[in-house]
Write a protein that holds these residues in place. Structure first.
Motif, PDB file in Angstrom:
ATOM      1  N   SER A   4      39.295  41.770  31.213  1.00  0.00           N
ATOM      2  CA  SER A   4      39.643  40.399  31.588  1.00  0.00           C
ATOM      3  C   SER A   4      39.663  39.571  30.310  1.00  0.00           C
ATOM      4  O   SER A   4      38.642  39.446  29.631  1.00  0.00           O
ATOM      5  CB  SER A   4      38.608  39.813  32.557  1.00  0.00           C
ATOM      6  OG  SER A   4      38.846  40.257  33.866  1.00  0.00           O
ATOM      7  N   ILE A  38      43.270  35.543  32.273  1.00  0.00           N
ATOM      8  CA  ILE A  38      42.736  34.429  33.045  1.00  0.00           C
ATOM      9  C   ILE A  38      42.838  33.148  32.225  1.00  0.00           C
ATOM     10  O   ILE A  38      42.254  33.041  31.144  1.00  0.00           O
ATOM     11  CB  ILE A  38      41.248  34.659  33.416  1.00  0.00           C
ATOM     12  CG1 ILE A  38      41.024  36.087  33.955  1.00  0.00           C
ATOM     13  CG2 ILE A  38      40.781  33.583  34.388  1.00  0.00           C
ATOM     14  CD1 ILE A  38      41.860  36.444  35.147  1.00  0.00           C
ATOM     15  N   GLU A  86      36.883  34.883  40.613  1.00  0.00           N
ATOM     16  CA  GLU A  86      37.932  35.743  40.040  1.00  0.00           C
ATOM     17  C   GLU A  86      37.387  37.114  39.681  1.00  0.00           C
ATOM     18  O   GLU A  86      37.982  38.144  40.028  1.00  0.00           O
ATOM     19  CB  GLU A  86      38.520  35.059  38.800  1.00  0.00           C
ATOM     20  CG  GLU A  86      39.170  35.972  37.770  1.00  0.00           C
ATOM     21  CD  GLU A  86      40.392  36.707  38.279  1.00  0.00           C
ATOM     22  OE1 GLU A  86      40.675  37.815  37.769  1.00  0.00           O
ATOM     23  OE2 GLU A  86      41.067  36.194  39.191  1.00  0.00           O
TER      24      GLU A  86
END
Length: 363
Positions: A4, A38, A86
């Protein structure tokens, strides 16, 4: 391995672009690595965010947390709440954070509380100034980071002094410089160039946004007046940060050579920087770019987390006393400014080295 990648503010976008490019190259070569991008939404103005994604070829984020606005605490909380949801919905092997903005710290905390390892790009840099929110973000992030990617050996030494072991530190260089070198050939001439009839070496680029310089109206007015008074006949091009614009409105500073303009895209801004006589700034990242481009730089701060831009590069730390501006310009106009050099591993290959290190970590 699923990573991520966190981006939230303008400086982050320049740092993640080469990492994403290197991951995509690794994927195309059959490596077992992938990423989820993100965007925390910390910078939500198009000029501060959207334009950078377009210009740097960064793909659309997989998620936008829309956490912009509010106080430091409100923004930190909004990012943490959004990123927790998330990360729980899309588990990752590593959360990769970059730089020293609020998003960096907030997402690192969330990751560790969900037992996900954290990698910090641009780890270990220190100004020693706890009045700067960025310094707090650096200290907190590095205190809970698993893997540290550093821009200089100085940053690695800072980490070792705090007890971080060598095997967790990777000296890789500077991803901002990857982005700069990759895009240098396609800088875009901004409209202000022709509007003012600018010529290379005959104007000053200015950026000011730090609270120490802009929150006190009298101090900001004095700094600007000193720059105006000592810059001879040069145009002063000042892309104004939204934060600074609000304060400038009440100062009533006007001079035919001072041109306050909207924030510029990455390619337009660096077109101006590359051709400037000098850059006057309180930004850390810009001092790295001027160092690589060989452009004289005056930094209006009392400290810096990037000492290599001074010891090796073209940057000089003037402090925040307006009286330091006159002698600096005198030195510049006498042709006595240092030439500077380029720090080790600032060679455009940092993104590749980061991805190579990540791939080795999963073996």
């Amino acid at each position: 391995m699923l990573i991520s990648i966190i981006a939230g503010a303008r400086p982050n976008f320049m740092k993640i672009a080469p990492i994403i490019s290197a991951i995509e190259n690794a994927i195309s070569n059959g490596k077992k690595i992938n990423y989820r991008l993100i965007h925390t939404g910390q910078h939500y103005d198009k000029k501060m965010s959207g334009d950078f994604f377009e210009q740097l070829g960064i793909p659309e984020p997989n998620a936008n947390l829309a956490a912009g606005g509010g106080t430091q605490a409100e923004q930190t909380a909004a990012i943490m709440v959004g990123f927790e949801k998330e990360l729980m919905a899309n588990p990752a092997d590593i959360v990769l954070v970059v730089g020293d903005v609020t998003s960096t710290m907030a997402c690192a905390i969330v990751a560790q509380k969900l037992h996900v390892k954290v990698a910090h790009v641009e780890a270990g840099i220190r100004s020693g100034d706890w009045t700067m929110p960025e310094e707090i973000n650096r200290l907190v992030t590095d205190s809970i980071t698993n893997y540290f990617f550093t821009t200089t050996k100085i940053a690695g030494d800072n980490l070792i002094k705090t007890g971080v072991t060598d095997d967790r530190i990777f000296f890789v260089g500077n991803t901002m410089i990857d982005t700069l070198l990759k895009n240098k050939h396609q800088f875009i001439k901004p409209a202000i160039w022709d509007t003012l009839g600018l010529e290379s070496g005959k104007y000053v680029v200015m950026t000011l946004h730090r609270p120490a310089n802009v929150d006190e109206e009298g101090k900001l007015k004095e700094l600007l007046q000193e720059i105006i008074n000592n810059s001879n006949d040069l145009h002063l091009v000042f892309p104004v940060h939204p934060r600074t614009a609000k304060i400038l409105q009440g100062l009533g500073i006007a001079d035919p050579r001072l041109h306050m303009i909207e924030p510029l895209g990455y390619l337009e801004f660096n077109y101006l920087v590359e051709r400037a006589k000098v850059v006057v700034t309180d930004s850390g990242g810009i001092t790295e770019e001027t160092t690589v481009m060989g452009v004289p730089c005056m930094t209006l701060r009392d400290n810096t987390e990037r000492p290599e831009t001074i010891t090796i590069g073209t940057n000089e730390l003037l402090g925040t006393n307006p009286n330091a501006i006159k002698p600096a310009f005198e030195k510049l106009f006498k042709g006595e400014w240092k030439e500077g050099g380029i720090p080790e591993l600032w060679d455009g290959k940092t993104g590749e080295r980061i991805v190579d290190a990540l791939l080795k970590l999963q073996q």
